[in-house]
Design a protein around this motif. Structure first.
Motif, short mmCIF file in Angstrom:
data_model
loop_
_atom_site.label_atom_id
_atom_site.label_comp_id
_atom_site.label_asym_id
_atom_site.label_seq_id
_atom_site.Cartn_x
_atom_site.Cartn_y
_atom_site.Cartn_z
N PRO A 1 47.15 42.42 35.04
CA PRO A 1 47.82 43.72 35.11
C PRO A 1 48.63 43.79 36.41
CG PRO A 1 45.49 43.97 35.61
CD PRO A 1 45.72 42.50 35.37
N ALA A 2 49.53 44.77 36.49
CA ALA A 2 50.33 44.92 37.72
C ALA A 2 49.62 45.77 38.76
CB ALA A 2 51.69 45.50 37.40
N ALA A 3 48.53 46.43 38.35
CA ALA A 3 47.80 47.26 39.29
C ALA A 3 46.47 47.60 38.66
CB ALA A 3 48.55 48.54 39.62
N ALA A 4 45.49 48.00 39.48
CA ALA A 4 44.20 48.36 38.93
C ALA A 4 44.26 49.73 38.26
CB ALA A 4 43.15 48.37 40.03
N ALA A 5 45.17 50.57 38.70
CA ALA A 5 45.18 51.90 38.12
C ALA A 5 46.56 52.54 38.06
CB ALA A 5 44.25 52.81 38.93
N LEU A 6 47.43 52.29 39.00
CA LEU A 6 48.58 53.17 39.14
C LEU A 6 49.66 52.97 38.09
CD1 LEU A 6 48.82 53.20 42.99
CD2 LEU A 6 48.12 55.06 41.53
N HIS A 7 50.11 51.75 37.87
CA HIS A 7 51.22 51.52 36.96
C HIS A 7 51.07 50.16 36.29
CE1 HIS A 7 53.67 48.53 39.29
NE2 HIS A 7 52.93 49.01 40.27
N HIS A 8 51.53 50.01 35.07
CA HIS A 8 51.38 48.76 34.33
C HIS A 8 49.94 48.24 34.43
CE1 HIS A 8 55.71 48.87 35.52
NE2 HIS A 8 55.95 48.35 34.35
N ALA A 9 48.97 49.18 34.34
CA ALA A 9 47.58 48.80 34.57
C ALA A 9 46.95 48.33 33.27
CB ALA A 9 46.81 50.00 35.16
N TYR A 10 47.51 47.27 32.72
CA TYR A 10 46.98 46.74 31.47
C TYR A 10 47.29 45.25 31.42
CZ TYR A 10 51.76 48.49 30.61
OH TYR A 10 53.09 48.81 30.73
N TYR B 1 39.05 44.81 41.02
CA TYR B 1 39.41 43.93 42.12
C TYR B 1 38.41 42.79 42.23
CZ TYR B 1 42.82 47.26 43.80
OH TYR B 1 43.90 48.06 43.91
N SER B 2 38.90 41.59 42.47
CA SER B 2 38.01 40.49 42.81
C SER B 2 37.56 40.66 44.26
CB SER B 2 38.75 39.17 42.66
OG SER B 2 39.78 39.07 43.63
N ASP B 3 36.48 39.97 44.63
CA ASP B 3 36.05 40.03 46.03
C ASP B 3 37.16 39.54 46.95
OD1 ASP B 3 33.61 40.98 45.28
OD2 ASP B 3 32.53 39.11 45.58
N GLN B 4 37.76 38.43 46.57
CA GLN B 4 38.85 37.90 47.38
C GLN B 4 39.99 38.92 47.47
OE1 GLN B 4 40.98 34.56 45.68
NE2 GLN B 4 41.57 33.76 47.68
N GLY B 5 40.30 39.55 46.36
CA GLY B 5 41.40 40.53 46.33
C GLY B 5 41.11 41.72 47.22
N GLN B 6 39.89 42.21 47.15
CA GLN B 6 39.54 43.38 47.94
C GLN B 6 39.51 43.03 49.44
OE1 GLN B 6 38.54 46.46 46.31
NE2 GLN B 6 36.64 47.08 47.21
N GLU C 1 44.19 38.83 43.00
CA GLU C 1 43.58 40.03 43.60
C GLU C 1 42.77 40.81 42.57
OE1 GLU C 1 46.21 43.31 44.31
OE2 GLU C 1 45.31 43.74 46.24
N LEU C 2 43.26 40.80 41.33
CA LEU C 2 42.63 41.63 40.31
C LEU C 2 41.73 40.78 39.42
CD1 LEU C 2 45.75 43.77 39.40
CD2 LEU C 2 43.88 44.40 40.92
N ALA D 1 25.87 45.24 42.63
CA ALA D 1 27.25 45.44 43.08
C ALA D 1 27.52 44.65 44.36
CB ALA D 1 27.51 46.92 43.33
N HIS D 2 28.70 44.06 44.46
CA HIS D 2 29.10 43.36 45.68
C HIS D 2 29.60 44.33 46.74
CE1 HIS D 2 29.92 39.25 43.51
NE2 HIS D 2 28.80 39.81 43.12
N TRP D 3 29.96 45.51 46.33
CA TRP D 3 30.54 46.49 47.23
C TRP D 3 29.78 47.80 47.11
CZ3 TRP D 3 34.85 45.28 50.27
CH2 TRP D 3 35.46 44.05 49.98
#
Lengths: 310, 310, 310, 310, 310, 310
Positions: E132-141, E194-199, E185-186, A286-288
């Protein structure tokens, strides 16, 4: 040999009894199961006490699990209870010696006398040497309070001279005493937790009262009153060192020395959390790390100066 | 005769000097102007000191303003400084007597002994009798701490027996001591404010330390140790009585008695704020007082049981 | 005989079916397992319905677990559904009688007439007598609303006369009505929870509307309008009694009576939480209960007036 | 002719009397001074009443100030009180007509009947047509509530069809009623402020009660009960439309229609604040308005699509 | 065929090995157990890779569980990795085409040129189409970002003309770009995360930098500088679109266009959460969904316009 | 000679004109009044421009006030605009030299190359040398950014070696760049304030973009890509250095180096606030400064190591 932190007599779906227990030694804790258990065997296992166990370790859901094959008594005197709690790396005696050395350099006579009274309180120093710095968040192991305190003193010796308007002596004694109440707030004999007194009063009020008492001892020894303002300043440093009401400080830093102590304390504690999060992370790919609640984030584990893969 | 809280030498647009001052007596404070002033006259007025003033009162923007015609010295011994600060209504001596009476009814021997040690500390009781209960928010007048404390004791005597699982003795002593640190936190000789010690340490830590000290006195007198757990409980009550970290409590109530004291204390303090807001409101035609910051609202002034106009 | 709150058909690792169910009676709930289960047996168990169970109780991880040996139907009329929900200790009829008695002492004619209209609404009073005071936090059992309300009325009768500027009648009726919306907000027939209306609107808006409606009934009966200001004051008391926006009060207390009700309500509710936390704690050796979320702390269980061990 | 909002009899440093007053007409308010004043002249000026003033305007610190040369009575019937309060731009009658037209398009019979009952309540509609949408923050002028409500209805007609799972009728009626309690919460006859009822209860509870009452009228007219769930949904929309407890909503949006209304309402209100901040800004050279507290920022005034200087 | 998200080799209480795994395809994820497992079989299952599974589905505690009877390899080229992640309903290509169409209607030359530069960046558009529009909250697909963005553009085309002071072009481009940083980001190849850059940096800073870079490309293409103020405005829109510091916006909306984008974005995202909560709810008899953390409430599932039972 | 920050033409109560102005030079600002003013004189005073003033200083309410007797033009070239803004103590050139020296010691080649690219950007370095570190809170004077940055570099050189797991090079460059966006965010030519770009975007996003751009320059110079992870780490340090969302950081520190920078930055900034509060306090008799909003307290001014009176 392990400390038995919890035990439970359960029934398999076939109706056979087995014992589910949590065993502890210094390296951490482990779930144990004894499959062919009897009630006698169950009662022979003292919760909070010690036994020698025979058996083998299995991997269960990524965690080790100990399958017990046999138990035998642990004779008193054949083991050291300290082996069953996590310990700070390195040598606590040397650390305490270094604290004494640093405080021997104080030039303010009142602060030097106060440090001396604390350092010669054998009972308190014994606790100070063994206490953890927290029950869970950072330096949460035997000797953690001393490790954290010494680290801060070393930092102060380097940094504070860069701010010549700050009083170095006041900061050194303030750092020495800022968490000393934890020697009473926490328990660290058979497990790390809170004492009743600690849970009811807290280390901040405890240290404030210790300063009240020890400055009276100084006055008794020297025959002249300890300066009020200096006593108040030290108590203010203790009362404000969490920096915010929300973190249990009933006062906010109103002396630059109190503010400096608040930030240095946080720096050292938070860095310990970061390093512990990385060291404790179990996934080498894991990176994190996992999310760390006290810092509200995961920690990035890769070396940021390269693009090497993990 | 007035206390001079502030003074200022100003120039009119015609270039004439005048003195602008804030004068105080027990009824409150008032702006004063002396139109034909000289530098000598200005220096003759001691800031924080007393003078006799001759003049007349004018109405300026709905506030009274005193136009000074002459000043003369106030000879020491001819006045009582207490006349220059607002005072609690009623008789402080009778109140202190009633506190003693209530505490004489304690049945727990340790708590009774502790109350006795506090009540016989003449210096402390003198402060307790005169201190305000706050610098600004509620009961902010000479004798306010005693008025507030006694009010709470009377309430507890009525309410607590309805909750038989609560320990009445613990609550009575807890209430007696919960704000006693204010006798040291505040200054109330020539003005109501904070002492250096009070601002640096706060009444919560001060009272915690007083309990530490007084329980040692009890042990010294009785020859047997004051129970640890009882001392901790009283200190916990003090440390948690603000009820929230954000209000400067480093501990949250973990005893039902501490929780009860928190709510009764708030009830009495907040009611005092409501009544004070109504009493101090200067507009007889308004249905509402000005906004009161500590309760985050205006107070409705009309009698809610009728539809009578104001 | 038990209410079946949840059921589940599971397979052992040997592939045998068993039923895992949660059974409820007044004393609480219990996990049950029926080891040799069939699909027929599973469908014969009505979720949310009742059955007679035969079997034995085992201890599993410190919790009791019921091993089902047989089931038989529960004939309608042979049991009282009220036996399957926790109940307030004591006699609800006597409590309701005492509420009527207290409210019969009101001297304000309008408030007396309003109380009468509420007390003679049979449907509402039936709900008021049975409703819990909350879904989970305090007095969360059948009759809890009445127990909590009466406790507050008794407290008010004792305390409010110590604050003669407060209107006792307004406080008594305010306390009587402050949570009466819970009779509609909550469900308490087969389980304690929220009604659709309750979840959408909440007891605060419900009680506000009840007061609107009942004051119209009073006006219709007496032939003269109920005073606007008095109706508003009662509605304000309801709307502000949670004391903070964050706790769902759309208004903050702007009448001293509203503020008093807010604190007395909290005192009674929080003490119930403390006592419940202690009573429900299952570890007789622990000095502290588990962490109680609503009061943000563990509760100390030892008698603070002694140093006796537990 | 002006409304006299406040007046004050003051003395110059030469001892001459002058009157300082705040005069209001629709364009705003202005400080006025009458230099050669007498007590008679002062008493002739009715606070909250009207007078004709003669004089000239001066610029004082960037604000206009009116120097009074003479006053004469304002005969009743010769002026319209509405001229003394700020008004929404445009035609309120046309707006109300458009609201009626939009609501005449409702297809749900129950919602159409409810809208009809509201629209035919002459007294309420008269208030709805004149009320401001807020005492200070947005649309804070006569007719502001209607302007804001119509704007939202027009937006909903455009947006909601893009979300076909939302019930347009429910949203239209929800928007129509979401702030209707402001017709009673606010006063807007001689000044914009809060009524006693409004300050004690608030527009959210007021509108909830109006819906309760009007649905009963619908049921009385139609002879069949108004659906419970629909009434609760509308009340829920009102109770939750501020979107957060901290903003006085006792419920959070639990219907998608309630959430949509919350965001559309905020969009319209906040845009009004932005445009008002820009329009009211007095410095033609500044790139930014003053800080606007409700949006926690200054507003950028330049056209962002060019680099043209201001 | 499934993606193996996690796997675990466990022992039954009889000591037999079994594999516990989490299998994923587009319809969601499922727990699988293979009862007669060997270490070889365990190592043959690639975590994060694909296999064909044979077996049967059982119902375990209301959740489906897959009992594995056999496994066989999944040959590369015989499957599409996109089948293993949830996808937005509908046609992403048509959506992207519609975005291009809308942006082709821009009248501001600079904004049109900027949109063109973004739309012709093939790599970026490929990510924009799939992210996706988010990792989990909404439009997460897969395709959620595009779906969300297009939905907002359509809403803006309808709503913004009702507010003629708003700049429609600026809003359209602002909406197009507000979340475009999520394409970086994702991660959305084998799992949504999340990508490393995104996080480390976040989509807000990423999009701000993309605008910086792309406006330089526009200037290079057109040969004249892109207006500073317009670039700042777009970056401000991105930096402020979360609307509050607490939600990760380092700036608060200071342009009316930024405020409008903040509310429209929230409206669309929150409605998606409501509909998803209802669609994902598994209990057909419940009136309410489970608690949804991001909207701090359960969602009411019944049709509010009727009183029909569920 | 002074800069005229604001001016105002007012009338005395006798109707005479006078000018009220705010004049600035490096020592601070002062209110000025010119009693016998004319409109010509008023227009001759350029707001934001410079004039020579003749007159005398008076003490008005404890503040100095300048009474203007005459004005004359300030010929261009006869004065240095820098004299009219507060400046950091000491020599900015020497400070910038020391920064170069410290950064010349970097051992990581990529970081050294990046520092070099920043240090050789003449325009940026000129701003870096002159910019304040904040508009108001700390180091709010010409050269403050450089003073603050160098102070942090010196601290890091001392402290970081005590934490050998931290990457010193990364911290040095992170500190060098953490606030460099302030060179563009703030204006500091004729007054200290925010630029349009700064107010819209903020120094955090500005510095993030500078790093993006400068790493590209490094790659162009060296011919090999700057490591992604290192660029992200530096940007993460900038984006997280305020430590909390509420303070405008869109990311929380997830690298130990980022956390260290956050605390060291705060330490240096807060100490500057303490010392400034003490230095700026005007009452030599007070034990405490005025309340300082950014640290939520007054500062204690007495030497805590003695009981000497002030």
């Amino acid at each position: 040999m392990f400390l038995i932190r919890a035990k439970d007599l359960r029934t398999t779906t076939q109706g056979n009894l087995y014992i589910h227990a949590v065993l502890v030694d210094r390296s951490g804790q482990m779930v144990a199961r004894a499959w062919q258990a009897t009630e006698e065997m169950f009662h022979a296992m003292p919760e909070g006490g010690f036994l020698r166990f025979k058996g083998r370790v299995e991997n269960y859901k990524g965690n080790l699990q100990f399958i017990v094959d046999g138990i035998s008594p642990a004779e008193a005197g054949t083991f050291d209870i300290g082996d069953f709690l996590p310990k700070a790396p390195g040598d606590s005696d040397a650390r305490l010696q270094r604290v004494r050395e640093i405080l021997s350099g104080l030039t303010d006579a009142n602060l030097a006398a106060l440090a001396e009274v604390f350092l010669t309180d054998e009972v308190l120093m014994s606790g100070f040497r063994r206490a953890p710095a927290a029950a869970a968040l950072h330096h949460a192991y035997i000797g953690g309070l001393l490790e954290h305190t010494l680290s801060l003193l070393e930092v102060a010796l380097k940094v504070i001279p860069l701010y010549p308007r700050l009083n170095l002596d006041l900061i050194l004694v303030g750092l020495f005493l800022h968490d000393i109440g934890k020697a009473k707030e926490l328990t660290y004999e058979t497990a790390i937790g809170y004492s009743d007194q600690g849970q009811l009063i807290g280390h901040i009020a405890l240290a404030t009262m210790m300063i009240e008492e020890k400055t009276k001892e100084v006055a008794a020894k020297t025959g002249k009153p300890f300066p009020d303002r200096l006593r108040w300043a030290l108590q203010h440093i203790v009362l404000s060192h969490h920096g915010q009401y929300a973190f249990g400080s009933p006062k906010l830093p109103a002396l630059p020395e109190a503010m400096a102590i608040h930030y240095l304390d946080n720096l050292d504690a938070k860095l310990n959390m970061f390093f512990t999060a990385v060291d404790d992370d179990r996934d080498p790919h894991a990176h994190w790390t996992e999310y760390v609640r006290a810092i509200e984030t995961k920690v990035f584990k890769l070396d940021p100066t390269t693009d090497e893969p993990i």
